[in-house]
Design a protein around this motif. Structure first.
Motif: not given
Length: 479
Positions: A145, A179, A181, A203-205, A245, A478
């Motif tokens: 990750e 993965t 982020v 994945s992000t915020s 995500g 996912v």
């Protein structure tokens, strides 16, 4: 112990934990099975007078709460499945290709550096050593990750490690998941094509509507939404339905807007939202008075959010809160979801490992974040001087493991929620000056216990119970 004979067999107490919740008693075992008893039935269980005519007798017997012939084999097998991770070794390997970032979030956990500070980039030499150490892990599953900073700002290192890991895995034949982020602000068509081609899960915020997200992250909401839609479209064209995500961090600014935050996710067609309180790490520490809240304030927000999520599901919109989903998997599932923050012992060092841009290795990403403030307590060593075995066998790994075994923490060992919970030695260290938590005063403990109280209350309603089971049966998609 009280014993009683009846026509079925001798009835004796087995091992169980319990908690009074309103007018019920929640009775659990080490495998996470539970039954809710009214006061009369709990009294009968306690004094040994419960018998086979009671509607809960067979459930209690299968749980081992009452026993005539020892622990049921099915319970032993369930316990083994729920604790499989103890024998698995690390499977989450967090890598920081760079500490540089092009955002300035007010609660930045990572203590990210300026986008122009290239000294915080991982070199290709370090990247190679990191991947080599990761593949020395004996486990047959590897989740590589990329975090940051913003990993896309050191794109060459990300590409190198992805390609190198895929190539090495041709010999090792492990289950490999890569993965990333990312805040997605540095994504372009070339990078997106590469990520799609190599099945890198993203994945992000997303902290909710623009007036919350932009306050937390100093702008960028409009571009992020555009990039999420582009990401979903590109992945879906190649692989079918795809769900990135998307995490949301809750601060004081978020608390008045539970419905608006959920609507932001649902409006993008996202099927899950992870409602997480911010951690007092990194740049969040100095602004605690500005963004902080009491545990009960978060729990009030969380319950309103969950109520709205349930309302949306009942009206035909599928969306899951990931926090609730993780707890429900632990309550009803045959296997533990192995979420590092909710296991005993915790994942630090034995479930996850974090590699900083400079090759230093930490028990978790939070330990790496702490090092940015001059505290290397959670450093296991580095990829140049230490072998995999030396890193995993380091004293700090032993200490974090010991500090997170719930059976050794008095308030946790007797708690009915023990099978579902976990502690974080690093957060204890930051908040309490010791890796060994002073439960029940611990902030994280209050939040976890409060969420479980909310879930067990909602499980009393048959329709909501069935909805939650449906979440588990459908799962969260996912790539």
């Amino acid at each position: 112990m009280a014993t009683r004979s009846n026509e079925d067999s001798e009835v004796r107490h087995g091992f169980y934990r319990f908690k009074k919740l309103d007018d019920e008693y929640i009775v659990t075992n080490d495998a996470g099975e539970y039954v809710a008893l009214n006061e009369e039935d709990f009294r009968k269980l306690s004094d040994g007078s419960i018998d086979c005519s009671n509607e809960n007798y067979e459930k209690l017997k299968s749980m081992g709460a009452i026993s005539g012939k020892g622990i049921p084999d099915t319970l032993i097998e369930r316990f083994k499945r729920k604790n499989f991770f103890i024998f698995q070794g690390p499977l989450l390997f967090i890598v920081i290709p760079t500490l540089r970032c092009n955002k300035k979030c007010i609660y930045c956990h990572a203590s990210a550096q300026s986008a122009a500070s290239y000294d915080f980039d991982m070199t290709i030499e370090t990247a190679k050593s990191v991947v080599d150490v990761i593949f020395d892990s004996p486990g047959m599953s590897i989740s590589l990750e990329f975090q940051g900073g913003e990993p896309l700002l050191n794109w060459e290192a990300v590409k190198f490690m992805t390609n190198y890991a895929i190539e090495k895995n041709k010999m090792h034949e492990k289950k490999l998941l890569v993965t990333m982020v990312s805040n997605l602000s540095a994504i372009d068509d070339e990078k997106l094509d590469y990520l799609v081609d190599h099945k890198v899960a993203i994945s992000t915020s997303l902290d909710g509507p623009d007036f919350i997200h932009d306050k937390h992250r100093c702008g960028g909401h409009k571009q992020l939404v555009k990039n999420i839609k582009k990401l979903v479209g590109r992945y879906s064209e190649r692989y079918g339905k795809y769900q990135p995500g998307a995490l949301t961090t809750i601060t004081k600014y978020s608390l008045p807007y539970p419905r608006e935050i959920v609507d932001t996710f649902a409006g993008l067609g996202l099927e899950s939202i992870h409602l997480r309180p911010f951690n007092p790490i990194g740049f969040a520490g100095p602004v605690l008075e500005e963004i902080g809240f009491e545990p009960q304030e978060f729990l009030d927000f969380y319950e309103k959010s969950l109520d709205y999520i349930i309302e949306l599901n009942n009206s035909g919109t599928f969306i899951v809160d990931r926090t609730a989903w993780l707890f429900l998997v632990k309550i009803f599932g045959d296997f533990d979801p192995n979420y590092m923050d909710l296991r005993s012992p915790c994942g630090a060092g034995i479930g996850q490992v974090a590699f900083n841009y400079d090759g230093k290795v930490y028990t978790c990403d939070e330990g790496r974040m702490l090092s940015m403030h001059g505290d290397d307590t959670f450093c296991m060593g580095n990829v140049f001087d230490n072998t995999y075995d030396e890193l995993i066998g380091s004293e700090i790994v032993k200490q974090t493991c010991l500090a997170s075994i719930l059976d050794g923490i008095p308030a946790c060992s007797s708690c009915a929620y023990k099978p579902y919970c976990g502690v974080c030695p690093l957060l204890n260290y930051i908040e309490e000056d010791s890796m060994f938590s002073k439960i029940p005063n611990n902030r994280r403990h209050k939040i976890n216990e409060g969420i479980l109280d909310i879930l067990f209350r909602k499980l009393r309603d048959e329709k909501t119970h069935d909805l939650f089971i449906g979440w588990l049966e459908r799962g969260i998609s996912v790539i």
